[in-house]
Design an enzyme around this catalytic site. Structure first.
Site, short mmCIF file in Angstrom:
data_model
loop_
_atom_site.label_atom_id
_atom_site.label_comp_id
_atom_site.label_asym_id
_atom_site.label_seq_id
_atom_site.Cartn_x
_atom_site.Cartn_y
_atom_site.Cartn_z
N TYR A 1 0.76 -1.25 -0.06
CA TYR A 1 0.13 -0.09 -0.04
C TYR A 1 0.81 1.24 0.00
O TYR A 1 0.22 2.43 -0.24
CB TYR A 1 -0.92 0.04 0.99
CG TYR A 1 -2.18 -1.15 0.98
CD1 TYR A 1 -3.19 -0.82 0.12
CD2 TYR A 1 -2.00 -2.39 1.52
CE1 TYR A 1 -3.99 -1.93 0.04
CE2 TYR A 1 -2.96 -3.28 1.23
CZ TYR A 1 -3.90 -3.13 0.44
OH TYR A 1 -4.82 -4.07 0.34
N PHE B 1 -9.76 -4.92 11.41
CA PHE B 1 -10.97 -4.56 10.80
C PHE B 1 -10.86 -5.17 9.30
O PHE B 1 -11.34 -4.76 8.43
CB PHE B 1 -11.41 -3.29 10.93
CG PHE B 1 -10.39 -2.29 10.56
CD1 PHE B 1 -10.30 -1.77 9.09
CD2 PHE B 1 -9.56 -1.54 11.42
CE1 PHE B 1 -9.47 -0.90 8.75
CE2 PHE B 1 -8.44 -0.81 10.93
CZ PHE B 1 -8.42 -0.31 9.73
#
Length: 416
Positions: A130, A416
């Site tokens: 990322y 998450f």
């Protein structure tokens, strides 16, 4: 109509409710294809924000997924800032190297900007992915495997005044969530939990136990008030010399040092165990300074929360700075070019302002470095030592490094 991905045969569009099962199956397949329990699956469906989720479709096949949760993230100074919690990102193995991930990241960050949110955050299954989209590693988690047969704790005054009791995790969920909510403003990187998220901490699938017990819970009380809790598992084991079980910490919070110490003393002293495994803890947690022998604690750290400034000006204004600073950043941001250029940041412990400027730059860096330093856990000085921040005005690096710091280590308490 949906937005076309780089592969012209693939349609990238907002997820519809009737597509969720196929979309989620595609995600699970990309992560190995291991089925989840019906309880887990139902919870993730309930938590999915359909209007903030994307699917890439090749005909009637889902070949890419990406979602976002509507989080509010604590930043230095205690403010709670809107942040897109990027999640459930996958590309089918049959459709790799066609630009699908880039297309989804492009669409997602455009959407986050349109929503007016200054931040996007994620945890990465592979941290190398990322950075090219502007995400910087902003928090780290501590992992430890403590030899409790050899290590002892020196606890602070008041520890003996804390009462501990076992409770079923579901029975004390409300009290534990209320305590967690009190802790959120105190540490950068923590997230406010929206309704429904509390159920995540009752999930107890057999496959996650690795031979350990079902989830157990102990609460700490003082004068009838819950001042701490720990959820954990015990994994019994024996050898020819006797018991050598493990205690595996799942989650824990405490309001003060005495409650924290009482909980860890309990974990260290559980019968028939000789190892405490603590995962995903803050790097500055108090018990690290109570142990008799840190070398026998097997301490290591790994990356946790990756932060992306979607709106540089709004993000830098949203936090405070622990020392006065007035610096001009030259920001490079090829993926979100609206951030590129010079920004003047002036701030202190009371607040900050950040706006466009034509003044000469004091520091030059990319948005990735700003994301890494944003929560105060990564020093701009250390990034400069790696050649990733360039000082244009002498003294500006030290000024900004001190200002951006945090008195407590930033920490993301759960994935998450």
């Amino acid at each position: 109509m949906g937005t076309d991905a780089s592969d012209s045969a693939v349609d990238l569009r907002v997820l519809r409710r009737d597509e969720w099962d196929q979309w989620y199956d595609s995600l699970l397949l990309a992560f190995g294809g291991v089925a989840e329990s019906s309880e887990e699956r139902a919870l993730w469906r309930a938590l999915t924000e359909f209007d903030r989720s994307l699917g890439a479709w090749d005909g009637d096949m889902c070949v890419g997924t990406a979602g976002a949760f509507s989080f509010r993230l604590t930043v230095p100074g205690g403010a709670s800032v809107p942040a897109a919690g990027v999640t459930m990102v996958s590309v089918a193995a049959t459709h790799r190297r066609r630009g699908l991930l880039t297309s989804m990241m492009r669409r997602q960050l455009d959407d986050v900007s349109a929503w007016g949110w200054p931040l996007a955050v994620l945890t990465a299954s592979e941290p190398a992915i990322y950075g090219r989209f502007g995400y910087g590693i902003a928090t780290h988690n501590l992992y430890a495997e403590v030899d409790t047969s050899r290590v002892r704790l020196s606890v602070p005054p008041g520890t003996d005044d804390v009462r501990l009791r076992y409770a079923a995790p579901a029975d004390v969920l409300d009290e534990c969530e209320a305590l967690y909510a009190r802790k959120v403003p105190e540490r950068p990187g923590m997230v406010q939990r929206l309704p429904g998220w509390e159920r995540l901490f009752l999930l107890d699938p057999e496959r996650d136990r690795d031979g350990a017990s079902p989830l157990q819970c102990v609460v700490a009380e003082r004068d009838g008030e819950v001042v701490g809790f720990v959820r954990f598992r015990v994994k019994p084991d024996w050898n020819s010399r006797g018991p050598e079980g493990k205690v595996v910490v799942h989650s824990t919070e405490a309001l003060d040092p005495a409650a924290h110490a009482a909980l860890y003393r309990f974990l260290f002293d559980i019968d028939l165990t000789s190892t405490l495994v603590a995962r995903g803890r803050p790097t500055d947690e108090g018990w690290l300074h109570m142990v008799s022998d840190i070398r026998r604690c097997g301490v290591r750290v790994r990356d946790s929360l990756h932060v992306r400034l979607v709106d540089v000006g709004a993000a830098l204004e949203a936090r405070t700075y622990q020392a006065p600073l007035d610096v001009v950043f030259e920001v490079e941001d090829a993926f979100c070019p609206w951030n590129a250029g010079r920004w003047r940041l002036s701030g202190d412990t009371k607040g900050a302002s950040c706006s466009r400027t034509t003044e000469k730059a004091d520091l030059t860096l990319t948005v990735r470095e700003l994301g890494a330093a944003y929560l105060g856990g990564v020093s701009l000085g250390s990034l400069a030592a790696a050649g990733r921040v360039r000082e244009e005005r002498r003294g500006a690096l030290a000024e900004a490094s001190v200002g951006f710091g945090s008195s407590v280590a930033p920490w993301l308490p759960h994935g998450f």
